[in-house]
Motif scaffolding. Structure first.
Motif, PDB file in Angstrom:
ATOM      1  N   SER A  89      38.784  36.034  50.209  1.00  0.00           N
ATOM      2  CA  SER A  89      37.902  35.274  49.321  1.00  0.00           C
ATOM      3  C   SER A  89      37.506  36.114  48.104  1.00  0.00           C
ATOM      4  N   GLY A  90      37.400  37.431  48.270  1.00  0.00           N
ATOM      5  CA  GLY A  90      37.139  38.303  47.127  1.00  0.00           C
ATOM      6  C   GLY A  90      38.299  38.306  46.145  1.00  0.00           C
ATOM      7  N   ILE A  91      39.506  38.337  46.678  1.00  0.00           N
ATOM      8  CA  ILE A  91      40.694  38.264  45.817  1.00  0.00           C
ATOM      9  C   ILE A  91      40.747  36.911  45.115  1.00  0.00           C
ATOM     10  N   PHE A  92      40.454  35.848  45.868  1.00  0.00           N
ATOM     11  CA  PHE A  92      40.431  34.509  45.289  1.00  0.00           C
ATOM     12  C   PHE A  92      39.396  34.417  44.167  1.00  0.00           C
ATOM     13  N   GLY A  93      38.198  34.952  44.408  1.00  0.00           N
ATOM     14  CA  GLY A  93      37.152  34.941  43.380  1.00  0.00           C
ATOM     15  C   GLY A  93      37.535  35.734  42.151  1.00  0.00           C
ATOM     16  N   SER A  94      38.215  36.865  42.366  1.00  0.00           N
ATOM     17  CA  SER A  94      38.672  37.664  41.232  1.00  0.00           C
ATOM     18  C   SER A  94      39.716  36.919  40.412  1.00  0.00           C
ATOM     19  N   LEU A  95      40.667  36.296  41.095  1.00  0.00           N
ATOM     20  CA  LEU A  95      41.682  35.518  40.383  1.00  0.00           C
ATOM     21  C   LEU A  95      41.060  34.344  39.640  1.00  0.00           C
ATOM     22  N   LEU A  96      40.100  33.705  40.264  1.00  0.00           N
ATOM     23  CA  LEU A  96      39.398  32.594  39.614  1.00  0.00           C
ATOM     24  C   LEU A  96      38.675  33.076  38.360  1.00  0.00           C
ATOM     25  N   GLY A  97      38.017  34.243  38.467  1.00  0.00           N
ATOM     26  CA  GLY A  97      37.345  34.818  37.302  1.00  0.00           C
ATOM     27  C   GLY A  97      38.319  35.156  36.188  1.00  0.00           C
ATOM     28  N   CYS A  98      39.485  35.658  36.551  1.00  0.00           N
ATOM     29  CA  CYS A  98      40.509  35.975  35.547  1.00  0.00           C
ATOM     30  C   CYS A  98      41.041  34.708  34.881  1.00  0.00           C
ATOM     31  N   ILE A  99      41.209  33.647  35.653  1.00  0.00           N
ATOM     32  CA  ILE A  99      41.671  32.381  35.082  1.00  0.00           C
ATOM     33  C   ILE A  99      40.654  31.834  34.088  1.00  0.00           C
ATOM     34  N   VAL A 100      39.378  31.888  34.454  1.00  0.00           N
ATOM     35  CA  VAL A 100      38.331  31.434  33.537  1.00  0.00           C
ATOM     36  C   VAL A 100      38.318  32.310  32.286  1.00  0.00           C
ATOM     37  N   LEU A 102      40.875  33.903  30.946  1.00  0.00           N
ATOM     38  CA  LEU A 102      42.021  33.551  30.103  1.00  0.00           C
ATOM     39  C   LEU A 102      41.805  32.225  29.386  1.00  0.00           C
ATOM     40  N   LYS A 103      41.097  31.328  30.018  1.00  0.00           N
ATOM     41  CA  LYS A 103      40.830  30.029  29.397  1.00  0.00           C
ATOM     42  C   LYS A 103      39.854  30.162  28.221  1.00  0.00           C
ATOM     43  N   GLY A 112      33.695  40.198  28.319  1.00  0.00           N
ATOM     44  CA  GLY A 112      33.057  41.213  29.170  1.00  0.00           C
ATOM     45  C   GLY A 112      32.403  40.638  30.415  1.00  0.00           C
ATOM     46  N   PRO A 113      31.530  39.629  30.267  1.00  0.00           N
ATOM     47  CA  PRO A 113      30.901  39.052  31.460  1.00  0.00           C
ATOM     48  C   PRO A 113      31.899  38.441  32.441  1.00  0.00           C
ATOM     49  N   HIS A 114      32.970  37.847  31.939  1.00  0.00           N
ATOM     50  CA  HIS A 114      33.958  37.246  32.837  1.00  0.00           C
ATOM     51  C   HIS A 114      34.747  38.312  33.595  1.00  0.00           C
ATOM     52  N   ILE A 115      35.052  39.405  32.916  1.00  0.00           N
ATOM     53  CA  ILE A 115      35.729  40.507  33.607  1.00  0.00           C
ATOM     54  C   ILE A 115      34.811  41.086  34.678  1.00  0.00           C
TER      55      ILE A 115
END
Length: 149
Positions: A89-100, A102-103, A112-115
Motif C-alpha cells: 500500500s505504501g508503494i501504491f500510495g507513492s505511485l499514486l502521488g507520482c501520477i498526480v 505528473l498530471k 514539491g508537496p506532491h513529491i
C-alpha cells in the motif's frame, strides 16, 4: 521493551529532522497514512486475520498465553500479511502521488508537496514494517520454543 524501541525510532526521526534542517512536522502527512490504512485494514478483515493480528500483540506482550501452535502460527501469518500489505500500500500510495504529480506538472509550486506526499507514504510503510519486525521475530521464536517443548 517494544515501546522503548518505538520511542527510540521516534527520537531518531526527530534528531534526523533537526540535523537535516527539515521540521519534523513536515514529515507528518495524514493523507499518506490514510492511504496505507484504507488498504491494509480491509485486507486484514477480509482475510480473516484481523483478530489474529491483535492477538499477536497480546502474545508478544505477555498478556496472553500461547496454549497451542495454531494460535502462534496464525498470529505470525497475520503479522506477515500486515507487513506485506503495508509495504504494497505504501508503494501504491507513492505511485499514486507520482501520477498526480505528473498530471499537475504545469504548476511548479505543487511539484514539491506532491513529491513529499509520494515519498512520505513509502516512508510510513517502511517505518510500520520496521516496527512490526520485532513482533514477527518474537512470534517466530515462540513457535520454535513451542516446537522444542
Amino acid at each position: 521493551m517494544y515501546l522503548i524501541g518505538v520511542l527510540a525510532l521516534l527520537v531518531l526521526a526527530i534528531v534526523v529532522s533537526i540535523v537535516s534542517g527539515v521540521p519534523f512536522v513536515a514529515l507528518l502527512d495524514p493523507q499518506s497514512l490514510a492511504v496505507i490504512l484504507i488498504i491494509t485494514i480491509p485486507v486484514m478483515l477480509i482475510s480473516g486475520y484481523g483478530r489474529d493480528f491483535v492477538n499477536a500483540f497480546r502474545l508478544t506482550g505477555g498478556k496472553s498465553e500461547a496454549d497451542d501452535l495454531s494460535k502462534l502460527k496464525r498470529a505470525s501469518e497475520a503479522v506477515a500479511l500486515t507487513m506485506k500489505t503495508v509495504l504494497y500500500s505504501g508503494i501504491f500510495g507513492s505511485l499514486l502521488g507520482c501520477i498526480v504529480l505528473l498530471k499537475r506538472m504545469d504548476d511548479p509550486a505543487t511539484i514539491g508537496p506532491h513529491i513529499m506526499v509520494a515519498f512520505v507514504t513509502l516512508l510510513y510503510a517502511i517505518i510500520i514494517n520496521i516496527m512490526l519486525l520485532p513482533v514477527k521475530a518474537k512470534l517466530n521464536g515462540m513457535i520454535i520454543d513451542y516446537l522444542h517443548e
